[in-house]
Design a protein around this motif. Structure first.
Motif, PDB file in Angstrom:
ATOM      1  N   ALA A  27       0.708  -1.289   0.045  1.00 31.31           N
ATOM      2  CA  ALA A  27      -0.034  -0.039   0.104  1.00 31.31           C
ATOM      3  C   ALA A  27       0.945   1.272  -0.011  1.00 31.31           C
ATOM      4  O   ALA A  27       0.621   2.115  -0.800  1.00 31.31           O
ATOM      5  CB  ALA A  27      -0.872  -0.135   1.160  1.00 31.31           C
ATOM      6  N   ALA A  28       1.882   1.208   0.923  1.00 31.53           N
ATOM      7  CA  ALA A  28       2.674   2.354   0.867  1.00 31.53           C
ATOM      8  C   ALA A  28       3.523   2.545  -0.545  1.00 31.53           C
ATOM      9  O   ALA A  28       3.959   3.867  -0.784  1.00 31.53           O
ATOM     10  CB  ALA A  28       3.675   2.306   2.106  1.00 31.53           C
ATOM     11  N   ALA A  29       3.978   1.277  -1.096  1.00 34.45           N
ATOM     12  CA  ALA A  29       4.781   1.522  -2.402  1.00 34.45           C
ATOM     13  C   ALA A  29       4.314   2.006  -3.492  1.00 34.45           C
ATOM     14  O   ALA A  29       4.524   2.678  -4.508  1.00 34.45           O
ATOM     15  CB  ALA A  29       5.289  -0.036  -2.821  1.00 34.45           C
ATOM     16  N   GLY A  30       2.632   2.046  -3.609  1.00 32.46           N
ATOM     17  CA  GLY A  30       1.861   2.137  -4.615  1.00 32.46           C
ATOM     18  C   GLY A  30       2.173   1.533  -5.836  1.00 32.46           C
ATOM     19  O   GLY A  30       1.940   0.512  -5.897  1.00 32.46           O
ATOM     20  N   ASP A  31       2.538   2.403  -7.021  1.00 34.03           N
ATOM     21  CA  ASP A  31       2.787   1.583  -8.198  1.00 34.03           C
ATOM     22  C   ASP A  31       4.330   1.168  -8.381  1.00 34.03           C
ATOM     23  O   ASP A  31       4.722   0.760  -9.254  1.00 34.03           O
ATOM     24  CB  ASP A  31       2.282   2.465  -9.273  1.00 34.03           C
ATOM     25  N   ARG A  32       5.073   1.431  -7.080  1.00 23.24           N
ATOM     26  CA  ARG A  32       6.519   1.008  -7.180  1.00 23.24           C
ATOM     27  C   ARG A  32       6.576  -0.228  -6.404  1.00 23.24           C
ATOM     28  O   ARG A  32       5.795  -0.673  -5.712  1.00 23.24           O
ATOM     29  CB  ARG A  32       7.230   2.169  -6.547  1.00 23.24           C
ATOM     30  N   ALA A  33       7.843  -0.890  -6.519  1.00 23.97           N
ATOM     31  CA  ALA A  33       7.986  -1.963  -5.956  1.00 23.97           C
ATOM     32  C   ALA A  33       8.339  -1.924  -4.226  1.00 23.97           C
ATOM     33  O   ALA A  33       8.781  -0.856  -3.764  1.00 23.97           O
ATOM     34  CB  ALA A  33       9.412  -2.707  -6.431  1.00 23.97           C
TER      35      ALA A  33
END
Length: 184
Positions: free
Chosen positions: A111-117
């Protein structure tokens, strides 16, 4: 959608450290690695870091993560008990101690990473749990050209049959990075 990238640095004979916990031989290229295109790409793709408590506790001062940690993103530490004092934070990095299990830690980190890994920084137990539970999407193993001859192995205790698809091989300093997609 975020993906979970598990993995560690291992010796050519498959060890992550000596029996006494020393691992400096695996990071003899640390300064070069920090300035490499490989590390810069990893930092750019990482939106959150997931690590185990023993790995987190390896820092001599927990406040140092907010000062000079290579991934200036939210850190999620899987643990049985949070420390009494919350470590220092900055505008990009804060530490969350997750005490309600692996799935909760992965959910919070993604959730914190969003669209990143979500990059898994350690340790071996956490990596094995992620593989066993099917929560790892990729596996990156950095192989250092050194033979430790003994110690702890990354994959001891991993159930047989986990299938991987090679997606990349990259040279980064003295190490060779092998990337795999975890097939489900």
């Amino acid at each position: 959608m975020s993906r979970v990238i598990a993995g560690l640095t291992v010796s050519l004979d498959g060890f992550i450290d000596y029996h006494d916990g020393r691992f400096s031989a695996l990071y003899s290229d640390f300064e070069e690695l920090m300035d490499s295109a490989y590390m810069k790409a990893s930092q750019a793709e990482t939106g959150a870091v997931l690590m185990g408590r023993r790995t987190f506790d390896m820092a001599p001062d927990p406040d140092s993560y907010a000062v000079d940690y290579e991934y200036q993103v939210p850190l999620f530490v899987l643990t049985h008990q949070a420390p009494e004092r919350e470590p220092r934070r900055n505008e990009n990095l804060y530490v969350t101690f997750v005490t309600d299990g692996l799935e909760a830690a992965v959910a919070q980190a993604t959730a914190a990473a969003g669209d990143r890994a979500v990059t898994v920084v350690g340790g071996a137990d956490l990596n094995r749990q992620l593989l066993a539970s099917g929560l790892a999407d990729e596996l990156r193993i950095d192989v250092m050209p050194v033979l430790l001859g003994g110690g702890r192995r990354l994959f001891d205790g991993v159930a047989p049959g986990i299938r991987l698809e090679k997606i990349g091989v990259e040279e980064a300093g003295a190490r060779t990075s092998l990337s795999f997609r975890v097939l489900r």
